[in-house]
Design a protein around this motif. Sequence first.
Motif, PDB file in Angstrom:
ATOM      1  N   TYR A  53      -1.015   4.454   2.369  1.00 36.70           N
ATOM      2  CA  TYR A  53      -1.242   4.829   0.981  1.00 36.70           C
ATOM      3  C   TYR A  53      -1.211   6.348   0.819  1.00 36.70           C
ATOM      4  O   TYR A  53      -0.567   6.875  -0.094  1.00 36.70           O
ATOM      5  CB  TYR A  53      -2.587   4.273   0.501  1.00 36.70           C
ATOM      6  CG  TYR A  53      -2.972   4.741  -0.875  1.00 36.70           C
ATOM      7  CD1 TYR A  53      -2.403   4.163  -1.999  1.00 36.70           C
ATOM      8  CD2 TYR A  53      -3.901   5.756  -1.050  1.00 36.70           C
ATOM      9  CE1 TYR A  53      -2.743   4.601  -3.272  1.00 36.70           C
ATOM     10  CE2 TYR A  53      -4.250   6.193  -2.307  1.00 36.70           C
ATOM     11  CZ  TYR A  53      -3.669   5.613  -3.416  1.00 36.70           C
ATOM     12  OH  TYR A  53      -4.006   6.055  -4.662  1.00 36.70           O
ATOM     13  N   LEU A  54      -1.889   7.066   1.716  1.00 35.24           N
ATOM     14  CA  LEU A  54      -1.893   8.526   1.644  1.00 35.24           C
ATOM     15  C   LEU A  54      -0.500   9.100   1.880  1.00 35.24           C
ATOM     16  O   LEU A  54      -0.098  10.066   1.217  1.00 35.24           O
ATOM     17  CB  LEU A  54      -2.885   9.107   2.645  1.00 35.24           C
ATOM     18  CG  LEU A  54      -4.361   8.891   2.333  1.00 35.24           C
ATOM     19  CD1 LEU A  54      -5.223   9.491   3.432  1.00 35.24           C
ATOM     20  CD2 LEU A  54      -4.732   9.457   0.988  1.00 35.24           C
ATOM     21  N   GLY A  68      -7.312  -1.962   7.529  1.00 30.43           N
ATOM     22  CA  GLY A  68      -7.674  -1.090   6.408  1.00 30.43           C
ATOM     23  C   GLY A  68      -7.317   0.367   6.656  1.00 30.43           C
ATOM     24  O   GLY A  68      -6.840   1.055   5.756  1.00 30.43           O
ATOM     25  N   LEU A  69      -7.513   0.839   7.878  1.00 33.63           N
ATOM     26  CA  LEU A  69      -7.162   2.218   8.199  1.00 33.63           C
ATOM     27  C   LEU A  69      -5.654   2.433   8.157  1.00 33.63           C
ATOM     28  O   LEU A  69      -5.186   3.474   7.681  1.00 33.63           O
ATOM     29  CB  LEU A  69      -7.720   2.606   9.565  1.00 33.63           C
ATOM     30  CG  LEU A  69      -9.228   2.816   9.620  1.00 33.63           C
ATOM     31  CD1 LEU A  69      -9.681   3.021  11.062  1.00 33.63           C
ATOM     32  CD2 LEU A  69      -9.645   3.991   8.761  1.00 33.63           C
ATOM     33  N   SER A 121       0.838  -1.207   0.000  1.00 32.02           N
ATOM     34  CA  SER A 121       0.000   0.000   0.000  1.00 32.02           C
ATOM     35  C   SER A 121       0.865   1.246   0.000  1.00 32.02           C
ATOM     36  O   SER A 121       0.526   2.236  -0.661  1.00 32.02           O
ATOM     37  CB  SER A 121      -0.957  -0.007   1.188  1.00 32.02           C
ATOM     38  OG  SER A 121      -0.256   0.053   2.407  1.00 32.02           O
ATOM     39  N   ALA A 142     -14.210   9.536   7.769  1.00 31.16           N
ATOM     40  CA  ALA A 142     -12.874   9.077   8.163  1.00 31.16           C
ATOM     41  C   ALA A 142     -12.666   9.239   9.665  1.00 31.16           C
ATOM     42  O   ALA A 142     -12.128   8.345  10.330  1.00 31.16           O
ATOM     43  CB  ALA A 142     -11.811   9.835   7.384  1.00 31.16           C
ATOM     44  N   PHE A 183      -4.682   2.474   4.517  1.00 34.13           N
ATOM     45  CA  PHE A 183      -5.105   3.722   3.893  1.00 34.13           C
ATOM     46  C   PHE A 183      -4.176   4.870   4.288  1.00 34.13           C
ATOM     47  O   PHE A 183      -3.818   5.697   3.453  1.00 34.13           O
ATOM     48  CB  PHE A 183      -6.556   4.030   4.281  1.00 34.13           C
ATOM     49  CG  PHE A 183      -7.119   5.248   3.611  1.00 34.13           C
ATOM     50  CD1 PHE A 183      -7.210   5.325   2.235  1.00 34.13           C
ATOM     51  CD2 PHE A 183      -7.565   6.317   4.357  1.00 34.13           C
ATOM     52  CE1 PHE A 183      -7.729   6.446   1.606  1.00 34.13           C
ATOM     53  CE2 PHE A 183      -8.095   7.443   3.747  1.00 34.13           C
ATOM     54  CZ  PHE A 183      -8.174   7.505   2.371  1.00 34.13           C
TER      55      PHE A 183
END
Length: 98
Positions: free
Chosen positions: A76-77, A69-70, A15, A46, A73
């Motif tokens: 990824y950001l 998942g958080l 990710s 969010a 994420f």
Amino acid sequence: MAYFVTFHWGWLLASLLLGLAMGWIAVVHRGQGVSKRVSWWLAALAAALVAAALARLVPGRPGYWLDLGLIMFALYLAGCAVGSWLRDWVLARSARAA
């Protein structure tokens, strides 16, 4: 957190690298963005998901996947931000050389 890094390091790294690649290849798009109202709703969603994860409101396996998942994420950001910054730095450097 150490459990996620130990057992899911491949997914976390993927990710991060995907975000890095997307930040690098993303071009400035001057099209329609999301409205302020939609961006507020997305920010509230969010924040609610992070609050639910921190308060452990979602038990068992779904809570585990929510946490994972958080974290994915967020990585990824972070990769998107670093990739975009690197591209800007490289292009600015090459423009100064020319």
